[in-house]
Design an enzyme around this catalytic site. Structure first.
Site, short mmCIF file in Angstrom:
data_model
loop_
_atom_site.label_atom_id
_atom_site.label_comp_id
_atom_site.label_asym_id
_atom_site.label_seq_id
_atom_site.Cartn_x
_atom_site.Cartn_y
_atom_site.Cartn_z
N SER A 1 15.77 3.57 10.32
CA SER A 1 16.01 3.13 8.94
C SER A 1 15.38 4.11 7.96
CB SER A 1 15.39 1.76 8.70
OG SER A 1 16.26 0.74 9.10
N LYS B 1 9.58 -2.60 3.52
CA LYS B 1 10.75 -2.45 4.40
C LYS B 1 10.74 -3.51 5.48
CE LYS B 1 14.20 0.18 5.68
NZ LYS B 1 14.93 -1.10 5.86
N HIS C 1 0.85 -1.20 0.00
CA HIS C 1 0.00 0.00 0.00
C HIS C 1 0.88 1.24 0.00
CE1 HIS C 1 0.97 -0.26 4.25
NE2 HIS C 1 0.51 0.96 4.41
N LYS D 1 3.62 -2.44 12.12
CA LYS D 1 4.57 -1.63 12.90
C LYS D 1 4.78 -0.25 12.23
CE LYS D 1 8.19 -4.00 13.97
NZ LYS D 1 9.52 -4.67 13.92
N LYS E 1 9.91 -8.79 4.99
CA LYS E 1 10.91 -9.46 5.82
C LYS E 1 11.61 -10.52 4.99
CE LYS E 1 11.71 -9.39 10.25
NZ LYS E 1 11.77 -8.14 10.90
N1 GLU Z 1 14.60 -5.75 11.69
C1 GLU Z 1 14.03 -4.59 12.30
C2 GLU Z 1 12.59 -4.85 12.68
O1 GLU Z 1 12.16 -5.99 12.81
C3 GLU Z 1 14.25 -3.34 11.47
C4 GLU Z 1 13.64 -3.32 10.12
C5 GLU Z 1 14.10 -2.14 9.26
O2 GLU Z 1 14.81 -1.29 9.74
O3 GLU Z 1 13.70 -2.12 8.10
O4 GLU Z 1 11.84 -3.95 12.93
#
Ligand code: GLU
Length: 467
Positions: free
Chosen positions: A360, A69, A64, A93, A105
């Site tokens: 990030s 990320k 969306h 999140k 992920k």
């Molecule tokens: N691996 C981290 C998380 O689970 C960071 C992910 C990121 O920075 O894209 O939130």
């Protein structure tokens, strides 16, 4: 381990939250679904000449918003269901803390400790190459970051591989969590742990909440047990300790340390890094069955390792008053149902561990704008402040000391700006979370999902496809 039910568990939270909202069923299904998952296998020639087939996944849960990320983890239990579930958590999140990304992920099914640095580099570069081939990575497509078992080193390899094949102006933005000299941003390494700290500080600031739990306000004196002294757990513990919380327990995979007087986490971490294990640490009491420490007396419990740590078995035995989910999915649905009936304030993962992706986002912006934060305005602000201080001296006749001038007149460095952006994100998100919880008379996790669903739904609705 969560087996193959992790994604279902995430969706159960989603479904519970969705009952509070009147959003059309088709749209809810679209939000829940994982948009695409890529499973790749490739051969690794090991240092001894043998060949091993490596499995890797990358899931883009929701587009969306672009790019998607989320981290890439290296662990020997990685599987498709886990990666999908973690990608979904990333979508929610990002929405909770208003970071304009979809969730993703990745994971490679290896235990990093069993491979040499050279082997890890070859695995990382080959995986990146496979992602590039399928158009599964890029500053505007999907942007990986560190996660369990990976760090800035792997991110540098990803960037280097990407740049060698796709060298555009914005290539640096294809991955975050990079070393500073490779386009990283100050504060990214400690960001997730620092976000956990800011979140818990806010939680402990609310008197009504603390009264209900029989606790005083503030972090000072709060007894904390942390599971996992990796990057997230370490920095969370360190910043909590700096604010006078007492780290009474640290539980690692092969044992834990307990010390009522407080553990010096910096010293303990140095010991673990040096010896490769928590065993033999000269201070505190060694605990063989470290998992049992989750059930021990404390004010704040921080699972900061992997998912599915608090189960239907140990949930009824938890004695902590506050549970801060620094890991992703440490409490799955059945265990959460038990905790919801107990007097424990659960601070959900999709809020409390959002510091990593928040910073990030700052790193990605820095890469796209090709300028370090503070470069244009730091000196300007220092000069403006200096003129202001001189004017005050002129008007009042008072004299500022050298110290005051240095302290008040200091312009922000990149770290200061990143940290203030992170603090603001966590403070504002917690405030909104509490408002949503009170409005819907529910728990914080359900409130977090409600707010995430509302935001993602709105974004889809404005595409004009859904009612
Ligand atoms: N691996 C981290 C998380 O689970 C960071 C992910 C990121 O920075 O894209 O939130």
């Amino acid at each position: 381990m969560a087996g193959n039910t992790f994604f279902k568990d995430v969706n159960k939270c989603f479904d519970r939250a969705a009952t509070y909202l009147s959003i059309e069923k088709g749209l809810l299904s679209q939000i829940k679904a994982c948009d695409s998952t890529y499973h790749v296998t490739f051969p690794l020639v090991r240092d001894d000449g043998s060949v091993e087939v490596i499995h890797g996944w990358r899931s883009a849960h929701s587009s969306h918003k672009s790019p998607t990320k989320g981290g890439i983890r290296y662990a020997d239990n990685v599987n498709e269901d886990e990666v999908n579930a973690l990608a979904a958590l990333m979508t929610y999140k990002c929405a909770v803390v208003s970071i304009p990304f979809g969730g993703a992920k990745g994971g490679i099914r290896i235990n990093g400790k069993n491979y040499s640095d050279g082997e890890l580099e070859r695995i990382t570069r080959r995986f990146t190459f496979e992602l590039i081939k399928r158009n599964f990575i890029g500053p505007g497509i999907d942007v990986p970051a560190p996660d369990y078992g990976t760090s800035s080193r792997e991110m540098a390899w990803i960037l280097d591989t990407y740049r060698s094949m796709v060298n555009t102006l914005d290539s640096e933005g294809c991955v975050t969590g990079k070393p500073i000299a490779q386009g990283g941003v100050s504060g990214r390494t400690e960001a997730t742990g620092r976000g956990v700290y800011f979140g818990l500080r806010e939680v402990c600031r609310v008197k009504k909440e603390m009264d209900r739990l029989g606790l005083t306000t503030g972090l000072a004196g709060k007894r904390v047990i942390v599971q996992g002294l990796g990057n997230v757990g370490y920095y969370a513990a360190l910043f909590l300790q700096e604010d006078d919380a007492i780290i009474t327990g640290v539980a690692e995979m092969h044992g834990g340390i307990y010390d009522e007087k407080g553990i010096d986490v910096k010293k303990l971490r140095e010991y673990i890094v040096e010896t490769g294990s928590i065993k033999g640490y000269p201070e505190g009491r060694f605990v063989e069955d470290s998992k049992s420490m989750l059930e021990w007396e404390c004010d704040i419990l921080i699972p900061a390792a992997l998912e599915d740590q608090i189960t239907t078995e140990n949930a009824p035995k938890i004695k902590a008053k506050i549970l801060g989910e620094a890991a992703n999915g440490p409490v799955l649905e059945d265990a959460d149902a038990i905790l919801r009936k107990m007097d424990i304030l659960v601070i959900p993962d999709i809020f409390i561990n959002a510091g990593g992706v928040t910073v990030s986002y700052f790193e990605w912006i820095k890469n796209l704008s090709h300028i370090r934060f503070g470069r244009m305005d730091r000196r300007y602000e220092e000069n403006a402040m200096s003129r202001l201080l001189q004017a005050i001296e002129g008007l009042t006749g008072a004299r500022f000391s050298e110290n005051d001038i240095a302290r008040l007149g200091k312009g922000p460095e990149e770290w200061d700006l990143v940290d203030s952006g992170l603090e603001d994100t966590m403070v504002m998100a917690y405030e909104r979370l509490r408002e949503t919880r009170d409005q819907y008379k529910t728990d914080l996790r359900t409130a977090a999902y409600i707010s995430a669903i509302e935001k993602v739904a709105l974004s889809y609705q404005q595409l004009g496809i859904f009612p």
